[in-house]
Design a protein around this motif. Structure first.
Motif, PDB file in Angstrom:
ATOM      1  N   SER A 134      -2.162  -6.591  72.014  1.00  0.00           N
ATOM      2  CA  SER A 134      -3.149  -5.512  72.013  1.00  0.00           C
ATOM      3  C   SER A 134      -2.582  -4.261  72.678  1.00  0.00           C
ATOM      4  CB  SER A 134      -4.412  -5.969  72.731  1.00  0.00           C
ATOM      5  OG  SER A 134      -5.344  -4.929  72.820  1.00  0.00           O
ATOM      6  N   ALA A 135      -1.910  -4.443  73.812  1.00  0.00           N
ATOM      7  CA  ALA A 135      -1.300  -3.304  74.509  1.00  0.00           C
ATOM      8  C   ALA A 135      -0.196  -2.685  73.654  1.00  0.00           C
ATOM      9  CB  ALA A 135      -0.740  -3.742  75.854  1.00  0.00           C
ATOM     10  N   LEU A 136       0.590  -3.513  72.985  1.00  0.00           N
ATOM     11  CA  LEU A 136       1.651  -3.010  72.124  1.00  0.00           C
ATOM     12  C   LEU A 136       1.064  -2.202  70.961  1.00  0.00           C
ATOM     13  CD1 LEU A 136       4.718  -3.063  71.693  1.00  0.00           C
ATOM     14  CD2 LEU A 136       4.395  -5.115  70.301  1.00  0.00           C
ATOM     15  N   LYS A 137      -0.022  -2.689  70.390  1.00  0.00           N
ATOM     16  CA  LYS A 137      -0.687  -1.977  69.293  1.00  0.00           C
ATOM     17  C   LYS A 137      -1.205  -0.610  69.775  1.00  0.00           C
ATOM     18  CE  LYS A 137      -4.564  -2.220  66.168  1.00  0.00           C
ATOM     19  NZ  LYS A 137      -5.871  -2.798  65.922  1.00  0.00           N
ATOM     20  N   LYS A 138      -1.785  -0.584  70.964  1.00  0.00           N
ATOM     21  CA  LYS A 138      -2.292   0.679  71.504  1.00  0.00           C
ATOM     22  C   LYS A 138      -1.154   1.667  71.738  1.00  0.00           C
ATOM     23  CE  LYS A 138      -6.397  -1.262  73.609  1.00  0.00           C
ATOM     24  NZ  LYS A 138      -7.047  -1.712  74.842  1.00  0.00           N
ATOM     25  N   ARG A 139      -0.020   1.156  72.224  1.00  0.00           N
ATOM     26  CA  ARG A 139       1.145   2.044  72.429  1.00  0.00           C
ATOM     27  C   ARG A 139       1.634   2.606  71.105  1.00  0.00           C
ATOM     28  NH1 ARG A 139       2.875  -1.656  76.554  1.00  0.00           N
ATOM     29  NH2 ARG A 139       4.102  -2.782  75.024  1.00  0.00           N
ATOM     30  N   TRP A 140       1.661   1.784  70.054  1.00  0.00           N
ATOM     31  CA  TRP A 140       2.112   2.272  68.751  1.00  0.00           C
ATOM     32  C   TRP A 140       1.146   3.299  68.175  1.00  0.00           C
ATOM     33  CZ3 TRP A 140       6.677   2.466  66.876  1.00  0.00           C
ATOM     34  CH2 TRP A 140       7.622   1.536  67.260  1.00  0.00           C
ATOM     35  N   HIS A 141      -0.152   3.086  68.384  1.00  0.00           N
ATOM     36  CA  HIS A 141      -1.126   4.086  67.929  1.00  0.00           C
ATOM     37  C   HIS A 141      -0.924   5.401  68.671  1.00  0.00           C
ATOM     38  CE1 HIS A 141      -3.654   2.075  65.013  1.00  0.00           C
ATOM     39  NE2 HIS A 141      -3.562   0.974  65.739  1.00  0.00           N
ATOM     40  N   GLU A 142      -0.651   5.318  69.964  1.00  0.00           N
ATOM     41  CA  GLU A 142      -0.397   6.525  70.743  1.00  0.00           C
ATOM     42  C   GLU A 142       0.863   7.230  70.239  1.00  0.00           C
ATOM     43  OE1 GLU A 142       0.310   7.955  75.354  1.00  0.00           O
ATOM     44  OE2 GLU A 142       0.094   5.831  74.911  1.00  0.00           O
ATOM     45  N   GLU A 143       1.917   6.457  69.956  1.00  0.00           N
ATOM     46  CA  GLU A 143       3.152   7.038  69.416  1.00  0.00           C
ATOM     47  C   GLU A 143       2.886   7.726  68.083  1.00  0.00           C
ATOM     48  OE1 GLU A 143       6.341   7.386  70.480  1.00  0.00           O
ATOM     49  OE2 GLU A 143       5.671   6.648  72.413  1.00  0.00           O
ATOM     50  N   LEU A 144       2.049   7.120  67.262  1.00  0.00           N
ATOM     51  CA  LEU A 144       1.708   7.715  65.972  1.00  0.00           C
ATOM     52  C   LEU A 144       0.981   9.039  66.161  1.00  0.00           C
ATOM     53  CD1 LEU A 144       1.682   7.394  62.889  1.00  0.00           C
ATOM     54  CD2 LEU A 144      -0.472   6.159  63.151  1.00  0.00           C
ATOM     55  N   ARG A 145       0.026   9.069  67.083  1.00  0.00           N
ATOM     56  CA  ARG A 145      -0.695  10.326  67.359  1.00  0.00           C
ATOM     57  C   ARG A 145       0.262  11.398  67.883  1.00  0.00           C
ATOM     58  NH1 ARG A 145      -4.476   6.865  69.730  1.00  0.00           N
ATOM     59  NH2 ARG A 145      -3.893   7.596  71.791  1.00  0.00           N
ATOM     60  N   LEU A 146       1.193  11.003  68.763  1.00  0.00           N
ATOM     61  CA  LEU A 146       2.165  11.968  69.280  1.00  0.00           C
ATOM     62  C   LEU A 146       3.064  12.501  68.171  1.00  0.00           C
ATOM     63  CD1 LEU A 146       3.243  10.224  72.604  1.00  0.00           C
ATOM     64  CD2 LEU A 146       1.961  12.348  72.377  1.00  0.00           C
ATOM     65  N   LEU A 147       3.501  11.634  67.285  1.00  0.00           N
ATOM     66  CA  LEU A 147       4.349  12.058  66.182  1.00  0.00           C
ATOM     67  C   LEU A 147       3.605  13.029  65.259  1.00  0.00           C
ATOM     68  CD1 LEU A 147       7.084  11.757  64.798  1.00  0.00           C
ATOM     69  CD2 LEU A 147       6.132   9.831  63.532  1.00  0.00           C
ATOM     70  N   GLU A 148       2.349  12.720  64.958  1.00  0.00           N
ATOM     71  CA  GLU A 148       1.557  13.628  64.127  1.00  0.00           C
ATOM     72  C   GLU A 148       1.390  14.982  64.802  1.00  0.00           C
ATOM     73  OE1 GLU A 148      -1.992  11.375  63.504  1.00  0.00           O
ATOM     74  OE2 GLU A 148      -1.120  10.217  61.854  1.00  0.00           O
ATOM     75  N   GLU A 149       1.169  14.981  66.101  1.00  0.00           N
ATOM     76  CA  GLU A 149       1.028  16.249  66.829  1.00  0.00           C
ATOM     77  C   GLU A 149       2.342  17.023  66.814  1.00  0.00           C
ATOM     78  OE1 GLU A 149      -0.638  19.404  68.593  1.00  0.00           O
ATOM     79  OE2 GLU A 149      -1.667  17.686  67.722  1.00  0.00           O
TER      80      GLU A 149
END
Length: 182
Positions: A92-107
């Motif tokens: 779950s923590a790994l998934k949240k980190r990947w979602h955060e990375e995705l948001r950062l990449l989009e930004e």
């Protein structure tokens, strides 16, 4: 280690055949047929997974651990339940980190579009000013620089299409005249 896995799998298969001979239903949910694919390792440690392994579902053999409990007191099952709980929280923590990375990449994609658009507009303004001053060479150079940023914007627009929302109001303003090359 693989020999041990194969011995345990063969012992399970022999026990299942004996249970079937004694009248157990072929569709028994607890003692399912054991295929070769079911005897793969199941990593509880998300850090040591191989590429693509997170998309695979775990074999049914790892759903319950009571078949290995020879003492009858639930010792192995409680250990496995705790290990699965820890694994779930790590995943779950790994998934949240990947979602955060995705948001950062989009930004970062949005910001690169804004950066290129800003510099394109800046060089076009310089070109207009140099034209009005009669400096045709300086205006040509400024247009050349503006064109470089136009190409970068077009490349980004093509690469980012489908990855970020290019139709949002703030990005539409930036990209409205990129296709025309003005």
């Amino acid at each position: 280690m693989e020999d041990g896995v194969q011995k345990a799998a063969n012992r399970y298969r022999r026990a299942r055949i004996a249970l079937l001979a004694l009248g157990m239903d072929h569709a028994d949910p607890e003692f399912r047929p054991l295929r070769k694919e079911d005897t793969v390792k199941y990593s509880l440690d998300a850090q040591h997974r191989t590429l693509g392994e997170s998309k695979e579902s775990k074999p049914w053999i790892w759903e319950r651990f009571s078949f290995a409990d020879t003492q009858g007191d639930g010792q192995y099952q409680s250990f496995f339940d705790e290990a699965q709980r820890v694994h779930w929280f790590r995943s779950s923590a790994l998934k949240k980190r990947w979602h955060e990375e995705l948001r950062l990449l989009e930004e970062e994609m949005r910001r690169s579009l804004k950066f290129f658009s800003h510099h394109r507009r800046r060089w076009l303004d310089v070109a207009e000013k140099r034209d009005s001053d009669g400096n045709r060479g300086g205006a040509a150079y400024a247009r050349k620089q503006a064109y470089r940023y136009t190409r970068l914007l077009q490349t980004c627009k093509a690469e980012y299409a489908g990855r970020i929302d290019l139709n949002g109001p703030s990005l539409q303003v930036l990209l409205q005249d990129v296709g025309s090359g003005s």
